[in-house]
Design an enzyme around this catalytic site. Structure first.
Site, short mmCIF file in Angstrom:
data_model
loop_
_atom_site.label_atom_id
_atom_site.label_comp_id
_atom_site.label_asym_id
_atom_site.label_seq_id
_atom_site.Cartn_x
_atom_site.Cartn_y
_atom_site.Cartn_z
N SER A 183 28.77 -79.55 -35.15
CA SER A 183 27.48 -79.39 -35.72
C SER A 183 26.31 -79.60 -34.94
CB SER A 183 27.84 -81.14 -36.23
OG SER A 183 28.47 -80.96 -37.37
N GLY A 185 25.39 -77.01 -33.35
CA GLY A 185 24.08 -76.18 -33.63
C GLY A 185 24.56 -74.62 -32.99
N LYS A 186 25.66 -74.45 -33.01
CA LYS A 186 25.82 -73.07 -32.60
C LYS A 186 25.95 -71.51 -33.66
CE LYS A 186 31.02 -72.93 -33.51
NZ LYS A 186 31.09 -74.79 -33.72
N ALA A 188 23.53 -72.09 -35.90
CA ALA A 188 22.25 -72.06 -35.68
C ALA A 188 21.84 -70.67 -34.50
CB ALA A 188 21.66 -73.64 -35.75
N GLU A 212 32.55 -69.37 -41.71
CA GLU A 212 32.28 -70.01 -42.04
C GLU A 212 31.42 -70.42 -43.36
OE1 GLU A 212 32.55 -74.88 -39.56
OE2 GLU A 212 31.29 -72.94 -38.95
N ARG A 221 18.59 -69.69 -43.62
CA ARG A 221 18.02 -70.28 -42.90
C ARG A 221 17.41 -69.52 -41.49
NH1 ARG A 221 22.97 -73.65 -39.67
NH2 ARG A 221 23.13 -74.95 -41.18
N ARG A 392 30.12 -63.23 -15.18
CA ARG A 392 30.56 -61.99 -14.23
C ARG A 392 29.18 -60.57 -13.68
NH1 ARG A 392 35.16 -59.36 -18.12
NH2 ARG A 392 37.04 -61.08 -17.66
#
Length: 416
Positions: A183, A185-186, A188, A212, A221, A392
């Site tokens: 929750s 916002g990953k 989003a 998910e 969205r 890297r």
């Protein structure tokens, strides 16, 4: 004699020097007499001028192993050289599958570190590309000489901050992991990255694997970001949108119909995801493909056992190998450990990557997304931190994002 094995040996006895340019191992053969013949060819480097010298030398080294009738059958049978590589590939795959089944069975009953190590190795063997690795160092030198006088082409442009961390855009061979607690916002952020990828690059092919969120939810969205219309109004748009807004949605749908974006909400297994990525990347323009996976801990595989930590390790490794094999970038979202909530300092660290230390090892770049202390989840406007803790290819650093939750839009906040 087993037909597949016999077909391979027919080509070898007809042209023994094939052993010098092909990988053929005795252990791949169930027929022990043929296995001995293959071992003999490897030991002698196939240095025979045809069938008769090979037969004489083998009979001297291994008398009474292959009967006179079998030699006669080999001499009279017709070999199909053009099918040799295909037969060899099938034989190797059969052997590796047998080894994987055995390793899986041993791990099922033993659950020991040794058994898991063997299983992991057998998995890697199965996924090893069939073609020989590129070893031409001259080509790398020529590329570097070319770059001395010619600007390097930009990678796939997304957010300005990500472009900076990746030396002007995402490039092939890179696994970019973004971790966050639920929750925050990953998802989003992933959708915003995809939106900017479409806006900033031409002729892109993009795949989003959402394990998910359903496809329609992601699409709404994206449409909110594109039009600036509150996403809540899209749950019952016929009643909640005015005519101008409805036309904006129609125009937006037409725009997205002409992009190379696909959203998959039913590809739950590693095998399905990798198969789709291979197919789509093969049809995309060179350096114009991006895959986004949301998220790691929900990926399953029929080939793995019910050991969650080991399963996640194996999945992350296979995704990393895919970036190298296909020379594509992949963005992988990951859940973070609950342990963060019990700490006074809730800033994520690399060890918080949930269920697998190998995620850090497999990733070229790892970033975390979390809220600023003064920002709450209930607010419509949130201040988020994008924190790069492994890179890297470049520098580390923190950037601020302003998350407009009603329209799902994220914008970079630059220092004043």
């Amino acid at each position: 004699m087993i037909e597949l094995e016999s077909n391979i040996v027919l080509s070898l006895v007809d042209q023994p020097s094939l052993i010098q340019t092909s990988e053929v191992k005795p252990e791949w053969f169930k027929n022990q007499r043929l296995a001995k013949l293959v071992k003999f060819l490897n030991d002698t480097h196939g240095d025979f001028k045809g069938f008769s010298p090979l037969r004489a030398a083998f009979n001297q080294a291994y008398p009474n192993t292959i009967s006179a009738d079998e030699w006669t059958n080999l001499a009279n049978a017709k070999s199909y050289r053009y099918e040799f590589n295909g037969y060899l590939k099938d034989l190797k795959q059969r052997y590796l599958q047998t080894q994987l089944v055995g390793a899986t069975t041993r791990y099922t009953f033993q659950k020991s570190p040794e058994a898991f190590k063997e299983l992991k190795q057998r998995m890697a063997d199965m996924d090893e590309p069939s073609k020989a690795p590129q070893t031409d160092l001259k080509a790398a030198g020529e590329q570097l000489i070319h770059d001395l006088d010619n600007p390097v082409k930009p990678g796939i442009k997304t957010f300005g901050m990500i472009d900076n961390y990746t030396h002007n855009g995402l490039r092939g061979g890179n696994l970019f992991t973004i971790g966050a607690r639920p929750s925050v916002g990953k998802s989003a952020l992933a959708i915003n990255i995809i939106y900017r990828t479409i806006a900033n690059n031409n002729d892109m092919t993009i795949d989003l694997f959402s394990l998910e969120m359903p496809q329609i939810e992601i699409y709404k969205r994206l449409m909110s970001i594109h039009t600036g219309i509150n996403q809540k109004l899209l749950y019952n748009p016929s009643r909640q949108l005015n005519e101008r807004q409805k036309q904006e949605i129609r125009d937006g749908v037409e725009t997205f119909n002409h992009t190379g974006l696909q959203i998959y909400d039913n590809a739950l297994s590693l095998e399905t995801i990798t198969r789709t990525i291979r197919q789509r990347a093969a049809s995309a323009r060179k350096d114009h493909y991006l895959a986004v996976i949301d998220y790691l801990q929900l990926i399953a595989s029929s080939r793995f056992q019910n050991d969650r930590q080991h399963q996640v390790e194996l999945v992350s490794r296979q995704i990393k190998l895919l970036t190298n094999e296909l020379n594509i970038p992949i963005i992988l979202l990951s859940q973070l450990s609950r342990g963060i909530e019990n700490r006074q300092d809730k800033t994520p660290v690399l060890s918080d990557l949930r269920e697998s230390g190998s995620i850090e090892q497999d990733s070229n770049m790892v970033a975390f997304l979390y809220r600023e202390e003064a920002s709450g989840a209930a607010e419509s406007q949130e201040n988020l931190v994008f924190d790069v803790q492994k890179n890297r290819e470049g520098s580390l650093g923190r950037n601020k994002l302003r998350f407009n939750k009603p329209i799902q839009y994220m914008a970079e906040v630059y220092p004043s």
